[in-house]
Enzyme design. Structure first.
Site: not given
Ligand SMILES: NC(=O)c1ccc[n+]([C@@H]2O[C@H](COP(=O)([O-])OP(=O)(O)OC[C@H]3O[C@@H](n4cnc5c(N)ncnc54)[C@H](OP(=O)(O)O)[C@@H]3O)[C@@H](O)[C@H]2O)c1
Length: 243
Positions: A146, A159
Site C-alpha cells: 500500500s 497498517y
C-alpha cells in the site's frame, strides 16, 4: 480446435483475498489472460461466485476456502492446487484487513489481526509456493502492499508497519530467488474503492479512488512480462484523485 489465447495461457495462479475487492478483480483479470486461477479467502459464497464468473467466461477456476492466518490451511491450499493442476506459476497475495486510529488509542491486542493477515500470512503464503516455483525454475509472486508503506498517514501506523514489512520481505525474497528465476514483486496501490472502506468511518471520497480493475491491470502487467524481466516495485496512484 483453436489454441487458448491469452498472455498467461498454461499458467496456474493462486490469488488470496479473491472473494472481493482487489483480489477478486485480479483473479478475473488473470483468468481473462487464460491463466487457471485458484481462489482463496474465507467466505465460501463469494469465492463460489467468483469461480462461477470465471467459468461462465470459459476460464478454469477452483475455489479453496482458506483462512490465510492458519499456516496449515495455506499449505494445504497450495498442495491442493498442485494436486489439481500440477504447478503454480503465479501467487498474488491480496488478502488483507485494515483498521485505523491513533496508536495512543489502541491496545497491542488490537494490532494482531492486521499483523497476522497483512504481514505474517503474506510471508507464509510466499513460503508455501517456493518449493514448487523453485522446482519449475519459474514463478511470479506479487504481494499487494500500500502507498501507506511510503507516505506517513496519521492513524495508519499499524497498517503501515504491516505494509512496510511486506515491502522489505519482498525485496529480500526477490534477491534470494533471483538465481532460481522466481520473480518477487510488490504492487503498491494508493486508495482503491473496495468493500475494505465499508467499515471505515468517514472514508475519503471513494469516487476519487482507483478501481480494483486498475490494480488488476498492473498485476497482469507484472505477471505477463517475459521471463527475463522482473517488475519488482510498482506504485499505482489515482491520477487527479486521492491517495
Ligand atoms: N482498498 C484500498 O484502498 C487498498 C489500497 C492499497 C492496498 N490495499 C490492500 O489490498 C489488499 C486487498 O484489499 P481490498 O481493498 O481488496 O480489501 P477487501 O475488499 O476488504 O477484500 C479483502 C479480501 O481479503 C480476504 N481476507 C481477509 N482476511 C482473510 C483471512 N484471514 N484469510 C483469507 N482471506 C482473508 C477477504 O475475504 P474473507 O473476509 O472472506 O476471508 C477479502 O476477499 C489488502 O492487503 C489491502 O491492504 C487496499
Amino acid at each position: 480446435m483453436s489454441a487458448v489465447r491469452g498472455a498467461l495461457a498454461g499458467q496456474v495462479a493462486i490469488v488470496t483475498g479473491a472473494g472481493r475487492g482487489i483480489g477478486h478483480a485480479v483473479a478475473l483479470a488473470l483468468a481473462r489472460e487464460a491463466a487457471t486461477v485458484v481462489l482463496a479467502a474465507r467466505t465460501r459464497q463469494e469465492l463460489a461466485m467468483a469461480a462461477a464468473t470465471i467459468r461462465e467466461s470459459g476460464g478454469t477456476a477452483l475455489a479453496i476456502p482458506t483462512d490465510v492466518t492458519q499456516d496449515g490451511a495455506v499449505e494445504a491450499m497450495v498442495e491442493q492446487a498442485i494436486a489439481e493442476f500440477g504447478r503454480v506459476d503465479i501467487l498474488v497475495t491480496a488478502a488483507g484487513v485494515a483498521s485505523f486510529g491513533p496508536v495512543v488509542g489502541t491496545k497491542p491486542s488490537d494490532w494482531d489481526a492486521q499483523l497476522a493477515v497483512n504481514l505474517r500470512a503474506v510471508m507464509v503464503s510466499c513460503r508455501a509456493v517456493l518449493p514448487v516455483m523453485i522446482r519449475q525454475h519459474r514463478g511470479t509472486i506479487i504481494n499487494i502492499a500500500s502507498v501507506a508503506a511510503q507516505r506517513a498517514i496519521p492513524g495508519a501506523a499499524v497498517y503501515t508497519a504491516t505494509k512496510a514489512g511486506v515491502v522489505g520481505f519482498s525485496r529480500v525474497l526477490a534477491e534470494e530467488l533471483r538465481a532460481e528465476r522466481v520473480r518477487v514483486g510488490v504492487l503498491v496501490p494508493g486508495a482503491v474503492d473496495t468493500p475494505l472502506w465499508d467499515s471505515i468511518g468517514s472514508p475519503p471520497d471513494r469516487s476519487r479512488m482507483l478501481r480494483p480493475e486498475d490494480v488488476a491491470r498492473a498485476a497482469v502487467l507484472m505477471a505477463a512480462l517475459p521471463p527475463g524481466a522482473s517488475l519488482e516495485e510498482l506504485t499505482l496512484l489515482p491520477a487527479g484523485g486521492i491517495l
